[in-house]
Design a protein around this motif. Structure first.
Motif: not given
Lengths: 289, 159
Positions: A102-106, B44, B50, B57-59, B113, B128-129, B131-132
């Protein structure tokens, strides 16, 4: 979850990282951490030390050099997905990078960490096998180059030795009349590839002049589907020709090697692999400009 | 072994000695006491941890505190101004974009983000944005509405 204890050293250059790896034989290289940290938390690995290469500027970014595209090992999946150079010159790679996690992972995961980890369910190994990538590996005695066929040795095993660091990956830059694509059957929860198919085709005088197809997800290390390639070269890339060629994929899979799990059995994966090969080929053919 | 780190969180610099294995999310929650950032799946996937690391953005469950040495972190506590909420916080409130609230800090920073990369996303692009990020209460309809509302507010439009 807490990882087992380890020591931590930060390298400011490749040479320093190589020296640290020599000094700490039971260590692991840390880049973005998106493959390694989960492994540490699950205690599947317990290295005595991590060598953090994440701040070495010289092995980051995408550049063109002598007809090839060179991608530094620390380049993130987000950067690869967004790169205009890769979108036009190695479409399948930017497409696959944009499907990871997902975006944060990427934003954090790197191409070098991804391929050095060599998870069979990962996306990039199949694409790099398809596109004919070369891998630059540095150690204290110098740098060597390994091609994709020799880089991925098996389940989570690569040609990178314990005291070495993957520094960059290069690809031939795609040209006119050529297109590539990646099609992925994602696991619905983890988004890892149950089946990943990468295809690159070239068209000349209305027929397929070259084809490269590689599969990941269902095999321990990415494999070329030569039976599919052979069935396609010399033919017009019609829907029927693509479907017929894709159905040859089983000839390139070793039944004893195909992976299965509780979600998708080996038999099931083998049976539907042609669908994803067909989708990748169809998209690649549509991109032959 | 402990390692000295200097991490700026929500504009304030913190100098601490940490174990190398300390995750950034535990640095934020347990060392600094900023418990707005949540730990959900710890693998993750769910997105409840997040944060913004140097603006992207990061986990934080999949980042070591030592990797964030010298970096600037924004958590949910740092998003609002002194006297008013961030437009995303306002929109999640106004559009009922939460139920239990556990996913909300991560959902809002992932939305931050998304809007950084795409200031005017469609409903599909919002899905989609995000999705995590998982919400296990009630689904995503109001979350999507909240992000769309915030995008319009931040562009100076009306919803």
């Amino acid at each position: 979850m807490f990882a087992p204890q380890f020591d931590y050293y930060r390298a400011s250059s490749v040479a320093e990282a190589a020296a640290l790896l020599e000094q700490h034989p039971d260590s692991k290289v840390l880049a973005g951490g998106h493959s390694l940290i989960p492994v540490l938390k699950l205690r599947l690995a317990a290295p005595s030390a991590l060598i953090d290469i994440g701040r070495i500027d010289g092995i980051r970014g995408i550049r063109e050099e002598a007809g090839r595209i060179v991608i530094g090992a620390l380049t993130t999946h987000a950067e690869i997905a967004a790169s205009a150079t890769l979108q036009s010159g190695a479409t399948a790679l930017s497409e696959a990078a944009g499907m990871i996690g997902d975006p944060a992972v990427r934003n954090r995961g790197t191409i070098g960490g991804n391929v050095a980890h060599a998870d069979p369910a990962s996306d990039l190994p199949a694409v790099l096998r398809c596109l004919g990538a070369e891998f630059s590996i540095a150690g204290s005695s110098g740098t060597r180059t390994v091609d994709a066929a020799d880089f991925f040795e098996g389940l989570m095993t690569t040609a990178v030795e314990e005291h070495e660091i993957l520094t960059s990956i290069s690809l031939p830059s795609g040209s006119g009349g050529q297109g590539s694509a990646y099609a992925k059957f994602s696991h619905p929860a983890s988004r890892y590839a149950v089946i990943g198919a990468a295809a690159s085709v070239a068209v000349a005088d209305g027929v397929c002049s070259a084809a490269s197809v590689a599969l990941g997800g269902l095999v321990p290390a990415p494999v070329r589907a030569e039976a599919v390639e052979d069935a396609l070269v010399g033919k017009a890339l019609s829907a029927g020709a693509i479907a017929d060629a894709a159905r040859c994929v089983g000839d390139s899979l070793d039944d004893d090697e195909v992976l299965g799990d509780v979600y998708a059995s080996a038999e099931y994966r083998s049976a539907v692999a042609h669908v994803w090969v067909g989708r990748a080929l169809t998209a690649a053919a549509a991109r032959c400009g | 072994m402990t390692i000295p780190v200097s991490i700026t969180v929500n504009g304030r610099r913190y100098d601490r000695e940490v174990e190398p294995r300390l995750l950034l999310v535990h640095f934020i929650r347990d060392v600094l006491g900023l418990t707005g950032t949540k730990v959900g799946c710890d693998t993750s996937q769910c997105g409840s941890c997040t944060i913004l690391l140097d603006g992207v953005s990061a986990k934080a469950c999949t980042c070591l505190a030592v990797q964030a040495d010298g970096a600037s972190v924004t958590t949910i506590e740092g998003l609002a101004g002194d006297s008013e909420l961030h437009p995303l916080q306002e929109s999640f409130w106004n559009k009922h974009g939460l139920q239990c609230g556990y996913c909300t800090p991560g959902m809002i920073l992932a939305s931050h983000e998304l809007l950084r990369c795409n200031a005017d996303p469609s409903a599909e692009e919002i899905r989609h944005g995000l999705e995590g990020n998982m919400c296990r209460c009630t689904g995503y309809q109001n979350i999507v509405r909240a992000v769309r509302d915030a995008a319009e507010t931040m562009q100076g439009g009306t919803s």
